[in-house]
Design an enzyme around this catalytic site. Structure first.
Site, PDB file in Angstrom:
ATOM      1  N   GLY A  95      48.564  14.437   8.564  1.00  0.00           N
ATOM      2  CA  GLY A  95      47.831  14.917   9.747  1.00  0.00           C
ATOM      3  C   GLY A  95      46.986  16.141   9.415  1.00  0.00           C
ATOM      4  O   GLY A  95      45.883  16.308   9.938  1.00  0.00           O
ATOM      5  N   ASP A  96      47.496  16.991   8.549  1.00  0.00           N
ATOM      6  CA  ASP A  96      46.730  18.184   8.143  1.00  0.00           C
ATOM      7  C   ASP A  96      45.492  17.769   7.362  1.00  0.00           C
ATOM      8  O   ASP A  96      44.411  18.341   7.534  1.00  0.00           O
ATOM      9  CB  ASP A  96      47.574  19.108   7.259  1.00  0.00           C
ATOM     10  CG  ASP A  96      48.888  19.483   7.904  1.00  0.00           C
ATOM     11  OD1 ASP A  96      48.954  19.509   9.149  1.00  0.00           O
ATOM     12  OD2 ASP A  96      49.855  19.755   7.166  1.00  0.00           O
ATOM     13  N   ALA A  97      45.652  16.791   6.478  1.00  0.00           N
ATOM     14  CA  ALA A  97      44.514  16.314   5.687  1.00  0.00           C
ATOM     15  C   ALA A  97      43.477  15.666   6.602  1.00  0.00           C
ATOM     16  O   ALA A  97      42.270  15.856   6.425  1.00  0.00           O
ATOM     17  CB  ALA A  97      44.985  15.315   4.630  1.00  0.00           C
TER      18      ALA A  97
END
Ligand code: 26A
Length: 347
Positions: free
Chosen positions: A297-299
């Protein structure tokens, strides 16, 4: 210190060292953790880090949700485009995080807190799921005064884009609002991530305080559902929830966009006061190509931001997000390519 001429993004969050283990079913049971969640360690869970070191092969990876996103943005953009703010201890772990950022070209603007260790996150992988259990340590000691130190202030003044990890709202409200208001007053772009279900669930008041300044909000399906419950929206429909977040009160002139990811299902996009929501299909990833979902999700968030910063359309930006999320899923931990971020493996 680098000059800030090329700086595009300042991100702020909790810098953490991830301690990742596989096949952690027994750890979930022992520490009463859910397979796909993110929590702050309670008193009974504080021994998890020692437990992992003594009983598992631990992979140490640079983590911290917003820091992962900032590295992903830098992965896409030209050199010296990104800087990251957060608090670390005066220890070797902080040095390791700094080196990981250096290798990716992300400028670390850390506040160094004496006497408290750098934060760590137990990442327990079971199947394709990841459970995160965090001891914030120094990250939680971040003080708003750091934003006034010369290097940090210069970076904030220079950057046109800001990204806040929603996790930061558990302790850093004053600093979060300072960044958000700076963005508003200077007609810049402020974005944040819902980060975990417990943020909208238990810190809804804080979310509501930064939301009016946000031009972009990113979250996943369980965070959206937690928001809906906290806001008494009486719906589990992700498109309706995304639209409600988009339509929440605003302090800025530009319309707010909300992106809700849904694992392998299509990402949902809502735009403030628009008459319809949109869906963006995710590229298919074969099960055999999945290593773990830590940091995916961060990527995704990093890819979206990098796309927007590069002047791409939101459709293209979401595509870049999906590509980076997929790339991360194929690596151990919040990593985009097999090069940098695995610090060491034990034993
Ligand atoms: C306050 N909490 C719980 C946290 C986190 C966190 N980052 C900031 N604050 N708990 C887990 N993480 C990070 O999330 C990444 C995966 O999205 C982990 O360090 C991991 O790299």
């Amino acid at each position: 210190m680098m000059g800030n001429e090329t700086l595009k993004l300042v991100a702020m969050g909790n810098p953490l060292l991830d301690m990742q283990v596989r096949d952690g079913e027994a750890v979930l049971e022992k520490y009463n953790l859910k397979p796909n969640d993110a929590v702050l360690a309670n008193e009974q869970q504080l021994s998890i880090y020692q437990h992992l070191v003594e009983n598992y092969q631990v992979t140490y990876v640079a983590g911290g949700a917003a820091q992962n996103t900032a590295r992903a943005v830098q992965y896409v953009l030209p050199e010296n485009s990104t800087a990251y703010i957060g608090a670390v201890g005066k220890d070797d772990l902080a040095q390791q995080l700094r080196s990981a950022n250096d290798r990716e070209g992300l400028q670390s603007l850390y506040q160094v807190v004496d006497g408290t260790p750098t934060g760590s996150c137990a990442v327990v992988i079971t199947g394709h799921d990841r459970s995160l259990c965090t001891n914030l340590g120094a990250a939680e000691k971040f003080n708003v005064s750091h934003l006034e130190t010369p290097d940090v202030k210069a970076a904030i003044d220079a950057a046109p884009y800001f990204y806040l990890g929603g996790f930061f709202l558990t302790h850093g409200m004053e600093s979060a609002l300072k960044l958000a208001k700076h963005a508003k007053d200077n007609d810049k772009f402020f974005s944040f991530n819902l980060s975990a279900p417990f943020i909208p669930q238990f810190f809804k008041g804080q979310v509501d305080q930064v939301l009016p300044y946000a031009q972009l909000v990113i979250g996943n399906e369980s965070e959206a559902e937690a928001y809906a419950q906290a806001a008494n929206l009486n719906t589990k429909d992700l498109a309706e929830i995304a639209q409600a977040i988009a339509n929440a009160p605003s302090e800025i002139q530009k319309p707010r966009t909300v992106l809700i990811t849904h694992g392998s299902q299509a990402t949902i996009r809502a735009v403030q006061n628009a008459s319809q929501t949109y869906t963006h299909e995710t590229p298919k990833i074969e099960s055999k190509d999945i290593v773990d979902s830590n940091g995916a999700g961060d990527a995704f968030a990093g890819g979206v931001l990098a796309g927007l910063i590069s002047g791409k359309s939101i459709e293209q930006a979401v595509d870049i997000g999906h590509r980076l999320g997929g790339m991360c899923i194929g690596q151990v931990g919040p990593v985009l390519k097999f090069r940098t971020l695995i610090l060491s493996t034990n034993p």
